[in-house]
Design an enzyme around this catalytic site. Structure first.
Site, PDB file in Angstrom:
ATOM      1  CB  CYS A 100      -0.939  -0.004   1.202  1.00  0.00           C
ATOM      2  SG  CYS A 100      -2.008   1.452   1.245  1.00  0.00           S
ATOM      3  CB  CYS A 105      -0.661   2.548   3.945  1.00  0.00           C
ATOM      4  SG  CYS A 105      -2.108   1.801   3.229  1.00  0.00           S
ATOM      5  CG  ASP A 106       3.033   1.295   4.653  1.00  0.00           C
ATOM      6  OD1 ASP A 106       2.571   1.841   5.667  1.00  0.00           O
ATOM      7  OD2 ASP A 106       2.823   0.107   4.370  1.00  0.00           O
TER       8      ASP A 106
END
Ligand code: NAP
Length: 314
Positions: free
Chosen positions: A136, A139-140
């Site tokens: 992701c 997300c990261d």
């Protein structure tokens, strides 16, 4: 069927969509039961910090966010079961849901089983998930400021995520197993035009190097898919973008899916083709795939389920 095994609302899946549906339907006095499945809390439980979920100025750990959502649902009367639904029958009402041999019936069912990111399936990858291996970028990506990363895949996700990651990383290597991309022309062109992206054609990851307790990913062994030659390259993080698989296996006898296998819902609604069955979150959404959009979708499903019960059951 005993009273006890009949529910007004059964929720299958416990990511942000399922737990938000549980909060809303519990507050509406519908006493939902939520079957959490084999990954309670869903995909966020394999993410470290969630920094883009509104309301948490300093971010929150993925597992903690899901834990808080679960407690919030239970506080209003939702029943959480760490059990896995094995079978459904939507051919007549009330709808039937099985957990192994145990059968439940429900006036409404909210499907929130999500989608699972595909991974390469090698042991070193499994070991380093959350320690430099991610699926992701949204997300990261933020954790890779001025670092070098690999993105694996050749579809629109890989092309899009490579571009996104150049906002943070000093260099993005896009690793694709063939010599042409599956992704769309416009996305391909964006990748070709981006000076921070280097494409490694005909390349696969054979092994990921690093230890979780020693800073995570440090590099990978890459294999040329044409010559079979291998070489080692240092890298700080690896993003898998080789597709997602929506978790729909037990529903496809009853509900239609789109070309990518996602459940189809009516426009601007979580209603499926079957009365009283709703679908929310990533199991029906391959476009946004965010915790906050899934949560919003879960809220919609609970409101629609409540209306359905009021109009058709009570
Ligand atoms: P996808 O189109 O299925 O592409 C997956 C890619 O991963 C393919 O290039 C595939 O290689 C590669 N791959 C699969 N398994 C692999 C493995 N074991 N090892 C190495 N590589 C592997 O998936 P996606 O990119 O997630 O897209 C899914 C759908 O969402 C598509 O319809 C896409 O158009 C859509 N989408 C659209 C956008 C957008 O328009 N903004 C953004 C993201 C996704 P091969 O090509 O060799 O099979």
């Amino acid at each position: 069927m005993s009273e006890q095994n009949h529910k007004k609302v059964i929720i299958i899946g416990s990511g942000p969509a399922g737990l938000t549906a549980a909060i809303y339907s519990a507050r509406a006095n519908l006493s939902p039961i939520i079957f959490e499945g084999d990954q309670p809390g869903g995909q966020l439980t394999i993410t470290n910090d969630v920094e883009n979920y509104p309301g948490f100025e300093d971010g929150i750990a993925g597992p903690e966010l899901m834990d808080v959502m679960r407690k919030q649902a239970v506080r209003f009367g939702a029943e959480s079961k760490f059990e896995y639904v094995t079978k459904v029958d939507f051919s007549s009402t009330p709808h039937k849901v099985w957990v192994g041999d145990k059968q439940y019936t429900a006036d409404t069912v909210i499907i929130a089983t999500g989608a699972s990111a595909r991974y390469l399936g090698i042991p070193s990858e499994e070991k380093l998930k959350g320690f430099g291996v991610s699926a992701c970028a949204t997300c990261d990506g933020f954790f890779y400021k001025e670092k070098e990363v690999f993105v694996v895949g050749g579809g629109d996700s890989a092309l899009e995520e490579s571009g996104y990651l150049t906002k943070f990383a000093s260099k993005v290597y896009l690793i694709h197993r063939r010599d042409e991309f599956r992704g769309s022309k416009i996305m391909r062109q964006r990748v070709f035009d981006n000076p921070k992206i280097e494409i490694l054609w005909n390349t696969e990851i054979e092994e990921i190097l690093g230890e979780p307790d020693q800073g995570g990913v440090t590099g990978a062994i890459l294999k040329d898919t044409v010559s079979g030659e291998t070489r080692e390259q240092k890298i700080d993080g690896i993003f898998m973008a080789i597709g997602h698989t929506p978790n729909t296996a037990i529903f496809t006898d009853y509900l239609p899916t789109d070309d990518n296998g996602y459940l189809i819902t009516k426009p601007d609604s979580t209603a499926t083709d079957i009365d009283g069955v709703f679908a929310a979150g990533d199991v029906r959404d391959h476009v946004y795939r965010q915790a906050v959009t899934a949560a919003g979708n879960g809220c919609m499903a609970a409101i629609e389920a409540e209306r359905y019960i009021t109009e058709n059951i009570e």
